[in-house]
Design an enzyme around this catalytic site. Structure first.
Site, mmCIF file in Angstrom:
data_model
loop_
_atom_site.group_PDB
_atom_site.id
_atom_site.type_symbol
_atom_site.label_atom_id
_atom_site.label_comp_id
_atom_site.label_asym_id
_atom_site.label_seq_id
_atom_site.Cartn_x
_atom_site.Cartn_y
_atom_site.Cartn_z
ATOM 1 N N TYR A 136 0.649 8.005 7.223
ATOM 2 C CA TYR A 136 0.197 6.310 7.093
ATOM 3 C C TYR A 136 0.714 5.716 8.300
ATOM 4 C CZ TYR A 136 -2.407 5.600 2.808
ATOM 5 O OH TYR A 136 -3.058 5.551 1.779
ATOM 6 N N LYS A 186 2.228 20.209 -0.098
ATOM 7 C CA LYS A 186 1.433 21.050 0.411
ATOM 8 C C LYS A 186 2.311 22.063 1.174
ATOM 9 C CE LYS A 186 -2.585 22.895 0.922
ATOM 10 N NZ LYS A 186 -3.422 23.566 -0.071
ATOM 11 N N ASP A 218 -3.300 20.335 -4.301
ATOM 12 C CA ASP A 218 -4.972 20.872 -4.548
ATOM 13 C C ASP A 218 -4.699 20.955 -6.039
ATOM 14 O OD1 ASP A 218 -3.365 22.936 -3.775
ATOM 15 O OD2 ASP A 218 -4.909 23.992 -2.978
ATOM 16 N N ASP A 242 -1.502 8.231 -2.797
ATOM 17 C CA ASP A 242 -2.637 7.307 -2.657
ATOM 18 C C ASP A 242 -3.816 8.029 -3.656
ATOM 19 O OD1 ASP A 242 -4.318 5.279 -2.024
ATOM 20 O OD2 ASP A 242 -5.264 6.488 -0.230
ATOM 21 N N ASP A 246 -5.366 7.266 -7.863
ATOM 22 C CA ASP A 246 -6.800 6.643 -7.860
ATOM 23 C C ASP A 246 -7.301 7.860 -8.796
ATOM 24 O OD1 ASP A 246 -6.519 4.565 -6.205
ATOM 25 O OD2 ASP A 246 -8.698 5.246 -5.363
HETATM 26 C C1 IPM Z 1 -3.401 1.737 -2.287
HETATM 27 C C2 IPM Z 1 -4.429 1.370 -1.316
HETATM 28 C C3 IPM Z 1 -4.015 1.142 0.315
HETATM 29 C C4 IPM Z 1 -3.346 2.503 0.438
HETATM 30 C C5 IPM Z 1 -5.038 0.756 1.287
HETATM 31 C C6 IPM Z 1 -5.665 -0.693 0.583
HETATM 32 C C7 IPM Z 1 -4.265 0.430 2.592
HETATM 33 O O1 IPM Z 1 -5.514 2.148 -1.152
HETATM 34 O O2 IPM Z 1 -2.661 0.772 -2.400
HETATM 35 O O3 IPM Z 1 -3.537 2.557 -2.830
HETATM 36 O O4 IPM Z 1 -4.291 3.500 1.002
HETATM 37 O O5 IPM Z 1 -2.456 2.496 0.299
HETATM 38 MG MG MG Z 2 -5.148 3.754 -2.661
#
Ligand code: IPM
Ligand code: MG
Length: 347
Positions: A136, A186, A218, A242, A246
């Site tokens: 990042y 990884k 993975d 990240d 999700d």
């Molecule tokens: C998160 C989001 C951010 C990230 C984006 C908005 C830059 O997806 O907080 O998970 O990738 O960290």
């Molecule tokens: Mg995110």
């Protein structure tokens, strides 16, 4: 208790408004709220997604309550001016290196998950994501190769001190839970991950009471849908965290319920729902504010040590859900304000 309120874009302002109602209702002594502009909203007003005055407000506060940033109509801008840079900039500038993303299934909501209820019902995990390093924040760019092909590149790296401090957060979190820590990397392919694994193992010597395991990312993605109940605390890097966070939210069934904390050394932190700005439903009063309300609870707990009001907020959200108050993300039809009202009523 000075709290910077950065509502941001899309549904950010609507959901933040409900979280503020909840905080105000608690009548906490010394509570002071100060608003600032971030994201696309800030770009339109000040020409930058994270203007200097917003950073000043952040630095003058004890904690930040954050809504969401993101505005696809600004995606044509150079990267440094895009709304997402607000949250990335705050993380970097304020040293918010430790991201805590809990995921658990609320009683009665097991059916929301696309996983079978007997699988989803066991989810109660915490992802500890490193937040200020990795690919990042490495050097990046695009270039044209000698043969004329265009190439994009991003540098992935972790220094040992960066790994060590997030590993400590992971081990301490595990000590407060079921004393199991799974480090995700990884290391079969990446040097960055091999160093990560080596350092996590070194740090583990200081936590003999915590059982450490390692998993390739993975495989972790696979195990998260196969048997998410087997995870307790996961510690991982910025990019993997990240993605896995999700995924974990969808295993729970709705991203509209998950809160997060991004912590610096000490008690300073930024608290935000893990969902984004959801431009498709912005301004319609449809967004579920529960993740932001739960983020406010995390704020009280982590930045101010206020366990009792934090637990009260969490119980009020659980009670509202149990009473059937559900936003569209949960298959219900309660609107933003109605959900806020219900949480206030149960507080
Ligand atoms: C998160 C989001 C951010 C990230 C984006 C908005 C830059 O997806 O907080 O998970 O990738 O960290
Ligand atoms: Mg995110």
């Amino acid at each position: 208790m000075r709290i910077a309120v950065f509502a941001g874009d899309g549904i950010g302002p609507e959901v933040t408004e409900q979280a503020l109602r909840v905080l105000e209702k608690l009548e906490l002594p010394g509570l002071e709220l100060v608003e600032g502009d971030v994201g696309g909203a800030a770009y339109r007003k000040h020409g930058h997604p994270l203007p200097a005055q917003t950073l000043d407000i952040a630095r003058s506060a004890d904690a930040i309550l954050f809504g969401a940033v993101g505005d696809f109509t600004l995606d044509h801008l150079e990267r440094a001016l895009r709304p997402e840079q607000a949250v990335l900039g705050l993380r970097k500038e304020l040293g918010l290196f430790a991201n805590l993303r809990p995921a658990q299934v609320f009683a009665g909501l097991e059916d929301l998950s696309t996983l079978r209820p007997e699988v989803s019902g066991k989810i109660d995990l915490l992802i500890v994501r490193e937040l200020t390093g990795d690919v990042y924040f490495g050097e990046k760019g695009t270039r044209t190769l000698e043969d004329g092909r265009r190439q994009g590149w991003d540098m992935m790296s972790y220094a040992e001190d960066e790994v060590r401090r997030i590993a400590h957060v992971g081990f301490k979190a595990a000590q407060g839970r079921s004393k199991k820590l799974c480090s995700v990397d990884k290391a079969n392919v990446l040097e960055t991950s091999q160093l990560w694994r080596d350092v996590v193992i070194e740090v583990s010597a200081e936590y003999p009471d915590v059982e450490l395991s390692h998993m390739y990312v993975d495989n972790a993605a696979m195990q998260l849908v196969k048997n998410p109940g087997a995870f307790d605390v996961i510690v991982t890097g910025n990019l993997f965290g990240d993605i896995l966070s999700d995924q974990a939210s969808m295993c729970v069934g709705s991203i509209g319920l998950l809160a997060s904390a991004s912590l610096a050394e000490g008690t300073y932190g930024l608290y935000e729902p893990i969902h984004g700005s959801a431009p498709d439903i912005a301004g319609k009063g449809l967004a579920n504010p529960m993740a932001t309300i739960l983020s406010a609870a995390m704020l009280l707990r982590h930045s101010f040590g206020l366990e009792e009001p934090a637990a009260r907020i969490e119980a009020a959200v659980a009670a509202a859900l149990a009473a059937g108050v559900k936003g569209g993300d949960l298959g219900g039809n309660a609107g933003t304000k109605e959900i806020g009202d219900a949480v206030l009523a149960h507080l």
